[in-house]
Structures are given as C-alpha cells and as structure tokens.
Design a protein around this motif. Structure first.
Motif, PDB file in Angstrom:
ATOM      1  N   GLY A  22       0.650  -1.101   0.018  1.00 23.39           N
ATOM      2  CA  GLY A  22       0.142   0.140   0.157  1.00 23.39           C
ATOM      3  C   GLY A  22       0.848   1.218  -0.070  1.00 23.39           C
ATOM      4  N   GLN A  23       1.963   1.534   0.766  1.00 18.78           N
ATOM      5  CA  GLN A  23       2.848   2.369   0.972  1.00 18.78           C
ATOM      6  C   GLN A  23       3.583   2.897  -0.358  1.00 18.78           C
ATOM      7  OE1 GLN A  23       4.746   0.888   4.411  1.00 18.78           O
ATOM      8  NE2 GLN A  23       4.185   2.673   5.585  1.00 18.78           N
ATOM      9  N   ILE A  24       3.818   1.629  -0.993  1.00 18.97           N
ATOM     10  CA  ILE A  24       4.802   1.830  -2.256  1.00 18.97           C
ATOM     11  C   ILE A  24       3.824   2.199  -3.363  1.00 18.97           C
ATOM     12  CG2 ILE A  24       4.651  -0.707  -3.310  1.00 18.97           C
ATOM     13  CD1 ILE A  24       7.928   1.374  -3.036  1.00 18.97           C
ATOM     14  N   ARG A  25       2.664   1.756  -3.446  1.00 15.22           N
ATOM     15  CA  ARG A  25       1.719   2.071  -4.258  1.00 15.22           C
ATOM     16  C   ARG A  25       1.388   3.657  -4.076  1.00 15.22           C
ATOM     17  NH1 ARG A  25      -2.982  -2.379  -5.491  1.00 15.22           N
ATOM     18  NH2 ARG A  25      -3.812  -0.700  -6.859  1.00 15.22           N
ATOM     19  N   ALA A  26       0.912   4.078  -2.803  1.00 19.01           N
ATOM     20  CA  ALA A  26       0.701   5.461  -2.753  1.00 19.01           C
ATOM     21  C   ALA A  26       1.829   6.208  -3.334  1.00 19.01           C
ATOM     22  CB  ALA A  26       0.572   5.823  -1.238  1.00 19.01           C
ATOM     23  N   VAL A  27       3.102   6.028  -3.063  1.00 18.10           N
ATOM     24  CA  VAL A  27       4.335   7.000  -3.296  1.00 18.10           C
ATOM     25  C   VAL A  27       4.509   6.882  -4.743  1.00 18.10           C
ATOM     26  CG1 VAL A  27       6.648   7.122  -2.789  1.00 18.10           C
ATOM     27  CG2 VAL A  27       5.540   6.561  -1.067  1.00 18.10           C
ATOM     28  N   LEU A  28       4.561   5.825  -5.251  1.00 18.98           N
ATOM     29  CA  LEU A  28       4.536   5.705  -6.652  1.00 18.98           C
ATOM     30  C   LEU A  28       3.661   6.127  -7.619  1.00 18.98           C
ATOM     31  CD1 LEU A  28       6.119   2.089  -7.374  1.00 18.98           C
ATOM     32  CD2 LEU A  28       7.361   4.200  -7.164  1.00 18.98           C
ATOM     33  N   GLY A  29       2.574   6.238  -6.835  1.00 19.83           N
ATOM     34  CA  GLY A  29       1.116   6.978  -7.728  1.00 19.83           C
ATOM     35  C   GLY A  29       1.476   8.445  -7.735  1.00 19.83           C
ATOM     36  N   GLU A  30       1.777   8.918  -6.530  1.00 21.19           N
ATOM     37  CA  GLU A  30       1.993  10.314  -6.494  1.00 21.19           C
ATOM     38  C   GLU A  30       3.214  10.835  -7.218  1.00 21.19           C
ATOM     39  OE1 GLU A  30       3.350  13.741  -3.222  1.00 21.19           O
ATOM     40  OE2 GLU A  30       2.189  12.053  -2.458  1.00 21.19           O
ATOM     41  N   LEU A  31       4.351  10.143  -7.092  1.00 14.90           N
ATOM     42  CA  LEU A  31       5.485  10.822  -7.613  1.00 14.90           C
ATOM     43  C   LEU A  31       5.842  10.202  -9.197  1.00 14.90           C
ATOM     44  CD1 LEU A  31       8.188  10.543  -4.525  1.00 14.90           C
ATOM     45  CD2 LEU A  31       6.634  12.768  -5.658  1.00 14.90           C
ATOM     46  N   ARG A  32       5.313   9.182  -9.466  1.00 13.83           N
ATOM     47  CA  ARG A  32       5.390   8.778 -10.885  1.00 13.83           C
ATOM     48  C   ARG A  32       6.673   8.546 -11.534  1.00 13.83           C
ATOM     49  NH1 ARG A  32       0.408   6.614 -13.066  1.00 13.83           N
ATOM     50  NH2 ARG A  32      -1.354   7.399 -11.666  1.00 13.83           N
ATOM     51  N   PRO A  33       7.791   8.066 -10.953  1.00 14.36           N
ATOM     52  CA  PRO A  33       9.071   7.980 -11.638  1.00 14.36           C
ATOM     53  C   PRO A  33       8.978   7.197 -13.142  1.00 14.36           C
ATOM     54  CG  PRO A  33       8.625   6.248  -9.829  1.00 14.36           C
ATOM     55  CD  PRO A  33       7.403   7.100  -9.829  1.00 14.36           C
ATOM     56  N   ALA A  34       9.674   7.751 -14.025  1.00 18.23           N
ATOM     57  CA  ALA A  34       9.845   7.068 -15.236  1.00 18.23           C
ATOM     58  C   ALA A  34      10.703   5.833 -14.993  1.00 18.23           C
ATOM     59  CB  ALA A  34      10.658   8.193 -16.378  1.00 18.23           C
ATOM     60  N   LEU A  35      11.459   5.501 -14.113  1.00 13.90           N
ATOM     61  CA  LEU A  35      12.339   4.318 -13.976  1.00 13.90           C
ATOM     62  C   LEU A  35      12.423   4.044 -12.480  1.00 13.90           C
ATOM     63  CD1 LEU A  35      14.356   2.323 -15.278  1.00 13.90           C
ATOM     64  CD2 LEU A  35      16.125   4.031 -14.816  1.00 13.90           C
ATOM     65  N   ILE A  36      12.315   2.624 -12.249  1.00 17.38           N
ATOM     66  CA  ILE A  36      12.576   2.193 -10.980  1.00 17.38           C
ATOM     67  C   ILE A  36      13.962   1.272 -10.966  1.00 17.38           C
ATOM     68  CG2 ILE A  36      11.749   0.908  -9.217  1.00 17.38           C
ATOM     69  CD1 ILE A  36       8.758   1.517  -9.947  1.00 17.38           C
ATOM     70  N   LEU A  65      14.651  -1.755 -13.656  1.00 20.13           N
ATOM     71  CA  LEU A  65      16.254  -2.354 -13.714  1.00 20.13           C
ATOM     72  C   LEU A  65      16.361  -2.904 -12.291  1.00 20.13           C
ATOM     73  CD1 LEU A  65      17.971   0.602 -15.571  1.00 20.13           C
ATOM     74  CD2 LEU A  65      17.005  -1.121 -16.645  1.00 20.13           C
ATOM     75  N   TRP A  66      17.400  -3.941 -12.243  1.00 24.53           N
ATOM     76  CA  TRP A  66      17.811  -4.347 -11.191  1.00 24.53           C
ATOM     77  C   TRP A  66      19.178  -3.819 -10.510  1.00 24.53           C
ATOM     78  CZ3 TRP A  66      13.622  -6.115  -9.410  1.00 24.53           C
ATOM     79  CH2 TRP A  66      12.397  -6.591 -10.089  1.00 24.53           C
ATOM     80  N   ALA A  67      19.372  -3.610  -9.311  1.00 23.24           N
ATOM     81  CA  ALA A  67      20.645  -3.042  -8.995  1.00 23.24           C
ATOM     82  C   ALA A  67      21.523  -4.126  -8.404  1.00 23.24           C
ATOM     83  CB  ALA A  67      20.228  -2.060  -7.808  1.00 23.24           C
ATOM     84  N   ASP A  68      21.002  -5.429  -8.347  1.00 27.99           N
ATOM     85  CA  ASP A  68      22.161  -6.516  -7.928  1.00 27.99           C
ATOM     86  C   ASP A  68      21.987  -7.480  -9.025  1.00 27.99           C
ATOM     87  OD1 ASP A  68      19.416  -6.985  -6.922  1.00 27.99           O
ATOM     88  OD2 ASP A  68      19.881  -7.430  -5.163  1.00 27.99           O
ATOM     89  N   HIS A  69      20.877  -8.129  -9.292  1.00 32.18           N
ATOM     90  CA  HIS A  69      20.635  -9.308 -10.201  1.00 32.18           C
ATOM     91  C   HIS A  69      19.257  -9.219 -10.536  1.00 32.18           C
ATOM     92  CE1 HIS A  69      19.109 -11.942  -7.233  1.00 32.18           C
ATOM     93  NE2 HIS A  69      20.196 -11.467  -6.448  1.00 32.18           N
ATOM     94  N   ARG A  70      19.111  -9.929 -11.746  1.00 33.80           N
ATOM     95  CA  ARG A  70      17.675  -9.999 -12.288  1.00 33.80           C
ATOM     96  C   ARG A  70      17.108 -11.240 -11.284  1.00 33.80           C
ATOM     97  NH1 ARG A  70      18.011 -12.570 -17.003  1.00 33.80           N
ATOM     98  NH2 ARG A  70      20.201 -12.507 -17.224  1.00 33.80           N
TER      99      ARG A  70
END
Length: 583
Positions: A126-140, A162-167
């Motif tokens: 719920g928290q990640i959806r709310a933050v991403l829904g408000e800020l709408r990043p072009a890339l994660i 994209l994955w910071a460590d591995h897929r």
C-alpha cells in the motif's frame, strides 16, 4: 559581504581541519578543484572530483570488494549513459539496500541530471503504491528481493524496472520491464555474444554497464535533485525536495561539531534511503574517504568492521547502538574497537541513559545529531554534552539558527518549553505534494517541542502533536518513558495517548522487559506517580516482546495498539536482538 566573508572563513577552516588541503600534490589539487567547479557539489561531482585527485584511493567497500574512485567514476559514467531516460530531469525511484549497486545508481542519476526518489525498503504494498502513484517515476531501480513487492503494483507505475544487484529468478517476472534489446548496442563482440534475457525480466545495472563503452559525457544541463521521504511515523510519507547543489558549507557546519577527517574510513550502517545515511555518503566522498556498506545491519559485523579498519567512523541510527550494547560481553570482547573515532547517531531520540552506557563501553566517541527530513540538521551533541546529560540534543553547529517559540510565535526564555524552529544551509525546498510548511522569521518548524537549558543545551521533548491532554493536564509521553527506563527491569518502553470517554485521553505504556525479569502494572503506576506525577501514571500497562519499528529504527506509536494475531502493519521491520551467550 559578511556572508561571503563567513563562507570563505568556513571553507578555509574545513580544508585545514579535515586534512583535505594536504593530501596529494598541488597539481592534483588544482585538477580536483577544476572538476568540482565544472560538476558542482552533486554526488556525481564529488566522485568525479575525488577521482581527478585520488584515482587509486578506495571509494567504496562492500561484500563484493573494493572500488576505487576512478573505478566508481567510470562505472557510474557508463551506467548514466545507458539508463533508459529521456527529457530534462527525469524521475527515478530507487528501492535498494546498502550496497554498490545503490551507490552506483545514485552517482549515475546525479551525472544524468535525474531526480531521485529514495524509497524506503520497509514499505509495504500500500505504501509503495501510494508513493509511486503520487511521484510517478519514469524508471525504478530495485534489488531483486523487492520483485514480489513491485509485482503487486499496477503496471502503469512500474513500466521500466532495472535491477541493482541481479535479475530476479525466472518465475518472478514483472509485466513490463526494460528489455535488453532497448539498450544501445555494445561495441565489443564478447558482449554481443551474451545471451539476451527474456522480455519478462529486466536487465541488471551490471548488464547495462557492460553494454556501454567508456563515456566522457559532461555535466547535465539541469542538475540532479533528490526527493527524501519522511518516515511516515505519524501518517503517509511525504516527499521532500532537497537542493540540487548543496555546496561545501553543510560539511563545514557538521565538522564544526563532529571531527570528521579525510583519513577516516566511513562505515555507513544507516540506510542510504534515509536522510542520515545519504548525508553520510555525501560527507564521506566530499572528504575523499572510503565508504563501507553492508546490505543488512548486524551488530557483531559492525564491531568486526571497526576492528579491521584504522580511524573508523560509524554512521548509524539509535536502535543499532542499542543492539550493539545488547551483544553478550564475551562477543564484544572479541573485537578491538580502539580504532573507533566517531560513532554518529541520528534519526530518533536517544532513550534513557543509552549514551552514557555506550560511552562507558566504547569511550567518548558518541555524537548525536538532531534534525529532520525537512530541516536536515538542527543541533549536535558531542561526547562532552552527552556526559553532562545523556538526553540532550546538544547545540547548533556553525551557520545554524535555533529558536524556541510559544504558540503565539514569540521566542521564549531558557528552560521554557516551546516549539523548535531552525534554519541552516540545507533546508528543503518544499513537499512534492504541495503540503504547507510553517516558517517564522526565516526559521522552519521541526514539529517538535523542546527547551534550551541554562547551559545552552537543547532538549527535545517529543512531537508537538504528541502531547497528551488527560483531564485537563498536559503530559509529554517522553517524560514518562525516561522515568520508566530507569527501572532495572525495563529494556525498552513506549508511551502514547489513547482515547478515553471520561478523561479525553489516558496514557498507555508498552514495556519490553529485560530477559529473566518480572514487573507488574501496579508497580509501574506507583513508580511513575512517585517519579513524575499522579496524573502521568499510565492507566494501561502492556508487556510486549518488542516495540514495533520501521526500517530506520523509529518506534511507530500508532502500531502499538495492533491486536495480537493480526497481520503486521505495512512498513513494520523486525530488529531482532542478539542471542544470549550459550543459546
């Protein structure tokens, strides 16, 4: 004019005090200053200028080994060139733990001129959806362990990942990742021969780096910016925009109270998504000091790292300090911590006599920084201050203004409680959601209550919206918490107000007992009655196995009333205690 003279004085003191001026020859120093002037004091600029002056000096140490400043700068430049971003100041969400992948991502985004949203690794769906829904990043950019969390987010909010460590493992695909085919073609035949992953799994940043040639791209036309998220302990996390080019003045302010030096090794245990962890990274690389990162905090690992480096400095949050002290004595005695120079804490209030107990065990090396996401720093308590009173938040550093004001906006005298207002060189620019902020005479409200005593020491007494009014009496929960922590049976405690039909509110105490001890509710009430006041005695007393904390170690009081057997609230993170000897 006076301001410019003050900046010159502070910069000169910074260069002399920290050792920045003397390491390396004059030619390399000029090269560093030229690079810094070109790139500015962004994270990318700090790394590029350090690489220009000390290319072979260690910049980052983690479980995968050592990266020099030259290596870090080159890898970040290649990653920046390969990031699938378009337009001025594109927004990138970063959901990573402390490791080189996150550090590379932050530097690359800085070089690309992106706006970085630092996402809390303790967020639930719920928290990640709310933050991403408000800020709408072009890339994660995320660690693979967070793939299940992101898979529950609508596709529209995670089109590019994209994955910071591995897929992540096959069978854990995201619906719309960035395919490797979308990346620029690699110039080397061996890279062309690499198998292409299926469209159902996005590439890792290592794959992007390996597919990009060396890049000598210059600074972006629009400087990068960082959005820090508030901890959300009192409600929904809010995004706070940080200034794009902080300059060296914040470092000058911090080093006026904390003796940071360029020769030190900076062990950053505080999460990099947190204001304190990110600030530690900035300060370390501004000093050209190596940074040590661990994916997860482990108290014994921290002592092991201190013992393996000279002139060690640790950046942490208070609960980490507590967990180190809870290690069995025989475990602590295994490690020679005489190399510890600084143990700097921030992010939450120091409970009880924690500061005194830590300094008795490890020497007078503890510093406590009081600040907030919005105000950065407000005051710093040195070991001397903490010996005077372990509860103090210390004094403001250079170029920091502090005032205690009443409800009418008037400054109050010494030892009088009021609202804390502050200003410095790094106040935030505003909330991303447009929420109002309270400013008086150029000073920003921190949202806390406190007072300054006759010695000039600041004491933070709790949130201004945390005051409990019971039967007409005003009660600060922290007063009751500090009293209860003096009981030998009490390991941790949190006190909060709950609704009461007769009194409006009543106090509830949630107590974690030390192993092997007993305590009853009547004894707790009688003790608070005697030590604080009759009306401050908690009517509700609960004995619980642990206090609910978030990813930065803060106790979230609204979670205290959760009933046993119910699912853990979103954002709850376990901070397990060390096992006792022999168990």
């Amino acid at each position: 004019m006076r301001r410019r003279i003050g900046h010159i004085r502070d910069l000169t003191a910074l260069l002399l005090r920290t050792g920045l001026l003397f390491a390396g020859g004059p030619r390399r120093l000029l090269r560093q200053l030229g690079t810094l002037r070109r790139w500015g004091t962004t994270l990318g600029g700090l790394v590029a200028s350090s690489a220009a002056r000390s290319p072979s000096r260690p910049a980052l140490i983690d479980d995968e080994g050592v990266l020099t400043f030259a290596e870090l700068d080159e890898l970040a430049a290649r990653l920046a060139a390969g990031l699938p971003l378009h337009g001025p100041r594109p927004r990138v969400g970063v959901l990573c733990r402390n490791h080189r992948g996150m550090a590379l991502t932050l530097v690359a985004c800085s070089r690309r001129g992106a706006e970085v949203v630092l996402l809390n690794t303790g967020f639930g769906t719920g928290q990640i959806r709310a933050v991403l829904g408000e800020l709408r990043p072009a890339l994660i950019v995320a660690d693979a362990e967070f793939a299940p969390l992101l898979s529950n987010v609508p596709i529209a909010l995670r089109r590019n990942v994209l994955w910071a460590d591995h897929r992540p493992p096959a069978g854990m695909p995201l619906a719309a990742p960035v395919p490797l085919a979308a990346l620029p073609p690699a110039p080397r035949p061996d890279v062309d021969a690499m198998p292409r992953p299926a469209v159902g799994s996005g590439p890792s940043i290592d794959e992007i780096i390996s597919s990009e040639p060396a890049s000598d791209a210059g600074p972006p036309q629009i400087q990068s910016r960082t959005i820090m998220l508030s901890s959300g302990t009192t409600g929904r996390p809010k995004g706070a925009r940080r200034p794009p080019r902080p300059g060296l003045w914040p470092l000058a302010s911090m080093t006026s109270r904390i003796p940071l030096r360029s020769r030190q090794t900076m062990i950053v245990e505080a999460p990099l998504f947190h204001t304190w962890g990110y600030a530690a990274l900035q300060m370390a690389w501004a000093l050209r000091a190596p940074v040590v990162l661990h994916r997860r905090f482990d108290p014994e690992q921290t002592l092991r790292t201190i013992a393996s480096h000279r002139d060690a400095t640790v950046f942490a949050v208070p609960v980490m300090c507590q967990r180190i002290l809870e290690l069995p004595p025989d475990v602590r005695d295994r490690y020679d911590t005489s190399a510890l120079r600084i143990f700097a804490l921030s992010g939450a209030a120091l409970p009880g006599d924690l500061a005194t107990r830590f300094m008795d065990a490890f020497g007078d090396r503890l510093y406590n920084v009081y600040g907030s996401t919005e105000a950065s720093w407000v005051s710093i308590a040195t070991p001397h201050d903490l010996r005077l009173d372990p509860r103090t938040a210390g004094r403001p550093p250079r170029n920091t203004a502090l005032a205690i004001v009443d409800d009418d906006g008037r400054k109050v005298g010494r030892s009088t409680r009021g609202q804390i207002f502050a200003a410095n060189e790094l106040l935030f620019e505003g909330y991303t959601g447009g929420e109002p902020m309270e400013v008086r005479d150029g000073l920003l409200a921190t949202g806390d209550l406190g007072h300054i005593d006759h010695r000039g020491l600041l004491f933070v007494e709790g949130r201004s919206d945390g005051m409990v009014v019971s039967g007409g009496e005003n009660i600060l929960p922290k007063d009751v918490e500090d009293a209860l922590l003096k009981l030998p049976e009490v390991q941790e405690v949190a006190v909060t107000g709950v609704a009461d039909d007769e009194w409006g509110q009543r106090l509830a105490a949630y107590i974690v007992l030390r192993p092997g001890t007993r305590l009853d509710a009547d004894t707790v009430r009688e003790y608070v009655h005697a030590q604080v006041a009759r009306y401050a005695a908690p009517r509700d007393v609960h004995f619980i196995p642990e206090l609910p904390r978030n990813a930065t170690g803060k106790v979230v009081t609204r979670w205290l009333s959760a009933r046993p057997g119910r699912p853990l609230p979103e954002g709850h993170v376990e901070w397990p205690r060390p096992r006792a000897a022999g168990l």
